[in-house]
Design an enzyme around this catalytic site. Structure first.
Site, PDB file in Angstrom:
ATOM      1  N   ASN A   1     -47.099   5.739 -10.392  1.00  0.00           N
ATOM      2  CA  ASN A   1     -47.207   4.396 -10.995  1.00  0.00           C
ATOM      3  C   ASN A   1     -48.405   4.210 -11.921  1.00  0.00           C
ATOM      4  O   ASN A   1     -48.857   3.081 -12.114  1.00  0.00           O
ATOM      5  CB  ASN A   1     -47.253   3.317  -9.899  1.00  0.00           C
ATOM      6  CG  ASN A   1     -46.033   3.398  -9.000  1.00  0.00           C
ATOM      7  OD1 ASN A   1     -44.917   3.376  -9.476  1.00  0.00           O
ATOM      8  ND2 ASN A   1     -46.247   3.543  -7.696  1.00  0.00           N
TER       9      ASN A   1
ATOM     10  N   HIS B   1     -56.202  13.431  -0.605  1.00  0.00           N
ATOM     11  CA  HIS B   1     -55.196  12.392  -0.904  1.00  0.00           C
ATOM     12  C   HIS B   1     -54.321  12.876  -2.050  1.00  0.00           C
ATOM     13  O   HIS B   1     -54.733  12.879  -3.217  1.00  0.00           O
ATOM     14  CB  HIS B   1     -55.848  11.062  -1.274  1.00  0.00           C
ATOM     15  CG  HIS B   1     -54.841   9.966  -1.479  1.00  0.00           C
ATOM     16  ND1 HIS B   1     -54.444   9.115  -0.462  1.00  0.00           N
ATOM     17  CD2 HIS B   1     -54.106   9.600  -2.567  1.00  0.00           C
ATOM     18  CE1 HIS B   1     -53.531   8.268  -0.923  1.00  0.00           C
ATOM     19  NE2 HIS B   1     -53.309   8.547  -2.202  1.00  0.00           N
TER      20      HIS B   1
ATOM     21  N   HIS C   1     -49.753  13.694  -2.929  1.00  0.00           N
ATOM     22  CA  HIS C   1     -48.385  13.436  -2.468  1.00  0.00           C
ATOM     23  C   HIS C   1     -47.457  14.556  -2.904  1.00  0.00           C
ATOM     24  O   HIS C   1     -47.777  15.318  -3.815  1.00  0.00           O
ATOM     25  CB  HIS C   1     -47.846  12.146  -3.097  1.00  0.00           C
ATOM     26  CG  HIS C   1     -48.735  10.958  -2.985  1.00  0.00           C
ATOM     27  ND1 HIS C   1     -48.871  10.229  -1.828  1.00  0.00           N
ATOM     28  CD2 HIS C   1     -49.539  10.349  -3.891  1.00  0.00           C
ATOM     29  CE1 HIS C   1     -49.708   9.221  -2.030  1.00  0.00           C
ATOM     30  NE2 HIS C   1     -50.134   9.278  -3.271  1.00  0.00           N
TER      31      HIS C   1
ATOM     32  N   ASP D   1     -55.111  12.318  -5.753  1.00  0.00           N
ATOM     33  CA  ASP D   1     -53.971  11.389  -5.865  1.00  0.00           C
ATOM     34  C   ASP D   1     -52.847  11.979  -6.724  1.00  0.00           C
ATOM     35  O   ASP D   1     -51.958  11.259  -7.184  1.00  0.00           O
ATOM     36  CB  ASP D   1     -54.367  10.004  -6.394  1.00  0.00           C
ATOM     37  CG  ASP D   1     -53.273   8.967  -6.158  1.00  0.00           C
ATOM     38  OD1 ASP D   1     -52.516   9.112  -5.178  1.00  0.00           O
ATOM     39  OD2 ASP D   1     -53.148   8.032  -6.966  1.00  0.00           O
TER      40      ASP D   1
ATOM     41  N   ARG E   1     -49.616   5.906   7.749  1.00  0.00           N
ATOM     42  CA  ARG E   1     -50.145   4.997   6.727  1.00  0.00           C
ATOM     43  C   ARG E   1     -49.504   3.629   6.887  1.00  0.00           C
ATOM     44  O   ARG E   1     -48.283   3.530   7.027  1.00  0.00           O
ATOM     45  CB  ARG E   1     -49.821   5.548   5.348  1.00  0.00           C
ATOM     46  CG  ARG E   1     -50.568   4.870   4.202  1.00  0.00           C
ATOM     47  CD  ARG E   1     -50.055   5.411   2.885  1.00  0.00           C
ATOM     48  NE  ARG E   1     -50.985   5.244   1.794  1.00  0.00           N
ATOM     49  CZ  ARG E   1     -50.633   5.318   0.504  1.00  0.00           C
ATOM     50  NH1 ARG E   1     -49.391   5.587   0.179  1.00  0.00           N
ATOM     51  NH2 ARG E   1     -51.528   5.144  -0.434  1.00  0.00           N
TER      52      ARG E   1
HETATM   53  C1  0GY Z   1     -51.419   6.122  -4.303  1.00  0.00           C
HETATM   54  C2  0GY Z   1     -51.103   4.901  -4.988  1.00  0.00           C
HETATM   55  C3  0GY Z   1     -49.891   4.345  -5.201  1.00  0.00           C
HETATM   56  C4  0GY Z   1     -48.651   4.697  -4.618  1.00  0.00           C
HETATM   57  C5  0GY Z   1     -48.434   5.181  -3.391  1.00  0.00           C
HETATM   58  O1  0GY Z   1     -47.114   5.746  -1.608  1.00  0.00           O
HETATM   59  C6  0GY Z   1     -47.119   5.338  -2.756  1.00  0.00           C
HETATM   60  O2  0GY Z   1     -46.103   5.044  -3.381  1.00  0.00           O
HETATM   61  O3  0GY Z   1     -49.429   5.554  -2.623  1.00  0.00           O
HETATM   62  C7  0GY Z   1     -49.859   3.202  -6.123  1.00  0.00           C
HETATM   63  O4  0GY Z   1     -48.828   2.968  -6.774  1.00  0.00           O
HETATM   64  O5  0GY Z   1     -50.902   2.512  -6.258  1.00  0.00           O
HETATM   65  O6  0GY Z   1     -52.229   6.139  -3.383  1.00  0.00           O
HETATM   66  O7  0GY Z   1     -50.841   7.133  -4.630  1.00  0.00           O
END
Ligand code: 0GY
Length: 289
Positions: A250, A27, A29, A245, A120
């Site tokens: 955030n 997990h 990004h 992560d 997702r």
């Molecule tokens: C995570 C959590 C967050 C954000 C996202 O796609 C996203 O913007 O997943 C979060 O802000 O809790 O899983 O990265």
């Protein structure tokens, strides 16, 4: 980027935990870089740039071999940055996309060739606008034909309302961050027990034992989250995966040290056999099978 945005840790520690061969960060990004991959107009936050080169360097530094990159909401349903990262990963990354109901089978097949293996569905209100359940069910029908699965992101208090919908989904489901329990309430709280029951009663539901930094009230080294991850890994060793992560969108309280996060794994998966499943066997089955 947003004025209060916290940038990922500049120099994480080397983990003390030696990861098994083939370990997957399941997990994480990529954000942009915005000059090449602009953020979506409908986004709820504007992050720092955090591109594939930095992600792959972190992978190597921490001792992982592979990544599962999850489309972040700041890129909406434009999966270009994700697909670019997958295509240049030498087969060492798989992806989870975000798509709208009008997505064509051709577009899905093209993403499949790049390494996407799921979509997702996000129910966290601060991240996305509401999507009707029928839209998600329509998408589910399409992606099932490719053998993909569905990652769902929700908060513990919303599970009761969502449960009937989750049971309608026709694929494997992976729940982000243990369904985001309120860890101050303890593992015996009815909300977390509802989540444990959900896993016990539905063999197609998996979870990520991720984000101690996001769930913790006490902060690093995240003592207050250990019981939650440990319980889930112990009860469901064949349906758990783990990820950093990175780059930690955030986060407001602090920016975690990714090396500390890796060391946390030993506290929730205390045996080598558990870590082999969590970090290698389970994500390999789901993403490289
Ligand atoms: C995570 C959590 C967050 C954000 C996202 O796609 C996203 O913007 O997943 C979060 O802000 O809790 O899983 O990265």
């Amino acid at each position: 980027m947003d004025a209060d945005w916290l940038v990922f840790h500049p120099n994480p520690k080397k983990p003390d935990l030696q990861l098994p061969k083939g370990a997957v960060d399941a997990h994480c990004h990529v954000f942009g870089p915005a000059a090449e991959f602009p953020f979506a107009p409908e986004r709820k936050y504007t992050p720092c740039d955090a591109g594939k080169d930095k992600l792959f360097a972190l992978r190597d530094y921490l001792g992982f071999e592979r990544n599962v990159i999850v489309q972040a909401t700041c890129h909406g349903t434009d999966n270009a940055a994700l697909v670019d990262a997958l295509k240049t990963s030498d087969g060492r990354a798989r992806g989870i996309a975000s798509v709208g109901p009008d997505i064509t089978m051709d577009a899905l097949r093209e993403m499949d060739r790049a390494g996407v293996r799921g979509v997702r569905f996000n129910f966290v209100k601060r991240l996305v606008d509401d999507t009707p359940k029928e839209v998600f069910l329509e998408i589910a029908k399409k992606i099932k034909t490719l053998g993909w699965h569905i990652v769902v992101y929700f908060e513990a208090q919303d599970l009761e309302e969502l449960e009937p919908f989750l049971k309608q989904l026709p694929t494997t489901i992976v729940v982000d961050h243990m369904g985001r329990p309120d860890v101050s309430k303890g593992v015996n709280h009815p909300d977390f027990q509802r989540f444990v029951r959900l896993l016990a009663e539905n063999k197609n539901i998996w979870t990520k034992v991720t984000c101690p930094e996001r769930l913790s009230v006490t902060g690093p080294p995240y003592d207050d989250v250990v019981d939650f991850g440990a319980l889930i890994v112990d009860r469901f060793p064949d349906r758990v995966i783990w990820g950093t992560d990175w780059p930690h969108p955030n986060m407001k309280s602090h920016m975690p040290d990714d090396g500390v996060l890796v060391d946390h794994i030993a506290r929730i998966a205390p045996t080598e056999a558990m870590r082999q499943k969590l970090l290698v066997d389970n994500p390999t089955r789901l993403y490289w099978g």
